[in-house]
Scaffold this motif. Sequence first.
Motif, PDB file in Angstrom:
ATOM      1  N   SER A 166       0.860  -1.182   0.000  1.00  0.00           N
ATOM      2  CA  SER A 166       0.000   0.000   0.000  1.00  0.00           C
ATOM      3  C   SER A 166       0.900   1.237   0.000  1.00  0.00           C
ATOM      4  O   SER A 166       1.977   1.215  -0.607  1.00  0.00           O
ATOM      5  CB  SER A 166      -0.937  -0.037   1.222  1.00  0.00           C
ATOM      6  OG  SER A 166      -1.788   1.084   1.252  1.00  0.00           O
ATOM      7  N   ILE A 219       1.600   5.315   2.301  1.00  0.00           N
ATOM      8  CA  ILE A 219       1.029   6.318   3.197  1.00  0.00           C
ATOM      9  C   ILE A 219       0.189   7.325   2.413  1.00  0.00           C
ATOM     10  O   ILE A 219      -0.614   8.043   3.004  1.00  0.00           O
ATOM     11  CB  ILE A 219       2.102   7.038   4.045  1.00  0.00           C
ATOM     12  CG1 ILE A 219       3.146   7.736   3.181  1.00  0.00           C
ATOM     13  CG2 ILE A 219       2.747   6.087   5.018  1.00  0.00           C
ATOM     14  CD1 ILE A 219       4.054   8.648   4.001  1.00  0.00           C
ATOM     15  N   ILE A 242      -3.155   6.448   3.139  1.00  0.00           N
ATOM     16  CA  ILE A 242      -3.581   6.800   4.491  1.00  0.00           C
ATOM     17  C   ILE A 242      -3.839   8.294   4.593  1.00  0.00           C
ATOM     18  O   ILE A 242      -4.847   8.729   5.156  1.00  0.00           O
ATOM     19  CB  ILE A 242      -2.504   6.382   5.511  1.00  0.00           C
ATOM     20  CG1 ILE A 242      -2.321   4.860   5.489  1.00  0.00           C
ATOM     21  CG2 ILE A 242      -2.861   6.870   6.918  1.00  0.00           C
ATOM     22  CD1 ILE A 242      -1.148   4.364   6.307  1.00  0.00           C
ATOM     23  N   ALA A 243      -2.919   9.085   4.030  1.00  0.00           N
ATOM     24  CA  ALA A 243      -2.986  10.534   4.196  1.00  0.00           C
ATOM     25  C   ALA A 243      -3.496  11.271   2.972  1.00  0.00           C
ATOM     26  O   ALA A 243      -3.864  12.439   3.058  1.00  0.00           O
ATOM     27  CB  ALA A 243      -1.593  11.069   4.547  1.00  0.00           C
ATOM     28  N   GLY A 295      -5.494   3.197  -0.533  1.00  0.00           N
ATOM     29  CA  GLY A 295      -6.401   3.158   0.606  1.00  0.00           C
ATOM     30  C   GLY A 295      -7.351   1.974   0.499  1.00  0.00           C
ATOM     31  O   GLY A 295      -7.670   1.307   1.489  1.00  0.00           O
ATOM     32  N   ALA A 345      -5.601  -1.165   1.568  1.00  0.00           N
ATOM     33  CA  ALA A 345      -5.525  -1.285   3.027  1.00  0.00           C
ATOM     34  C   ALA A 345      -6.843  -1.814   3.598  1.00  0.00           C
ATOM     35  O   ALA A 345      -6.846  -2.727   4.443  1.00  0.00           O
ATOM     36  CB  ALA A 345      -5.183   0.074   3.644  1.00  0.00           C
ATOM     37  N   ALA A 356       2.828  -0.044   4.210  1.00  0.00           N
ATOM     38  CA  ALA A 356       2.533   1.283   3.668  1.00  0.00           C
ATOM     39  C   ALA A 356       3.819   2.105   3.692  1.00  0.00           C
ATOM     40  O   ALA A 356       4.109   2.786   4.675  1.00  0.00           O
ATOM     41  CB  ALA A 356       1.438   1.970   4.484  1.00  0.00           C
ATOM     42  N   VAL A 398      -1.862  -3.186   8.511  1.00  0.00           N
ATOM     43  CA  VAL A 398      -1.251  -2.311   7.522  1.00  0.00           C
ATOM     44  C   VAL A 398      -0.117  -1.583   8.246  1.00  0.00           C
ATOM     45  O   VAL A 398      -0.354  -0.686   9.057  1.00  0.00           O
ATOM     46  CB  VAL A 398      -2.261  -1.306   6.937  1.00  0.00           C
ATOM     47  CG1 VAL A 398      -1.578  -0.419   5.911  1.00  0.00           C
ATOM     48  CG2 VAL A 398      -3.442  -2.040   6.316  1.00  0.00           C
ATOM     49  N   ARG A 423       3.094   0.709   8.577  1.00  0.00           N
ATOM     50  CA  ARG A 423       3.800   1.830   7.963  1.00  0.00           C
ATOM     51  C   ARG A 423       5.308   1.578   7.987  1.00  0.00           C
ATOM     52  O   ARG A 423       5.854   1.151   8.999  1.00  0.00           O
ATOM     53  CB  ARG A 423       3.496   3.127   8.715  1.00  0.00           C
ATOM     54  CG  ARG A 423       2.056   3.570   8.621  1.00  0.00           C
ATOM     55  CD  ARG A 423       1.790   4.763   9.533  1.00  0.00           C
ATOM     56  NE  ARG A 423       2.575   5.926   9.159  1.00  0.00           N
ATOM     57  CZ  ARG A 423       2.067   7.106   8.816  1.00  0.00           C
ATOM     58  NH1 ARG A 423       0.750   7.273   8.808  1.00  0.00           N
ATOM     59  NH2 ARG A 423       2.836   8.114   8.505  1.00  0.00           N
ATOM     60  N   GLY A 451      -0.287  11.704   7.521  1.00  0.00           N
ATOM     61  CA  GLY A 451      -1.300  10.778   8.012  1.00  0.00           C
ATOM     62  C   GLY A 451      -1.341  10.616   9.505  1.00  0.00           C
ATOM     63  O   GLY A 451      -2.081   9.791  10.035  1.00  0.00           O
TER      64      GLY A 451
END
Length: 241
Positions: A134, A136, A139-140, A153, A156, A176, A230, A232, A240
């Motif tokens: 995935s 970030i 995520i963000a 996303g 995830a 991620a 998930v 990071r 994020g």
Amino acid sequence: KGKTALVTGAAFGIGSETARVLARDGAVVVCLDIPANQAALTQFASNIGGHAIALDLMADNAVNELIQTLTSQLGVLDIVIHNAGITRDKTLRKMSAEQWDAVMHLNLEKIISINQALLEKGALNRDARIVGVSSISGIAGNFGQTNYACSKGGLAGYTRALSKELPNGITVNAVAPGFIETRMTSKVPLIAREMGRRSNAFSQGGLPLDVAEVIAYLSQPASQSLNGNVLRVCGQSLLGR
């Protein structure tokens, strides 16, 4: 040791480093990438004692062709690493339907299709490991990457949902990555690249090896207790948070 792994997008970057680390740890690695990268892919797979499959996953029949090749030549898989992905960056107002669809198709829909086919064909060994890459950005979010962020996303969320349905001790997780120094990120505009590098605790970009080592751990038998995560790999990036 003794496991068979599939790594997609294995010719360069995070994919090749992941394949290298899995081979280092004893796995036989099937390296998949697009036909345009076949020469580099074949040489790399030979160097790590693995196998090469040159296949465009965007093709309509790609999943069936992949599963047929795997099951007829290798039997079942122990490890599946979904690393292949593309970007088609534009602001949403300027983004074409084709740019949106291409990113969603490869970065998310093909992963779902491959997993479904592997499960339906019984092509995953008991206690197999599935790991998706995935971001970030998923995520963000990220400016000019609405399609990419949506696909990552989605991956995830899909990982979390699939983890509740897998049989026989099979696990699925995702990593991620933050800003990693790869061919893909080298195409990011200079200012954006510098912002990505400086947004974490180390004020520098990560390396493909950083991500590969985490993927390799999630692929090991010792990772049985990790499922639906998930994770990071971002050097404590502010994005994020």
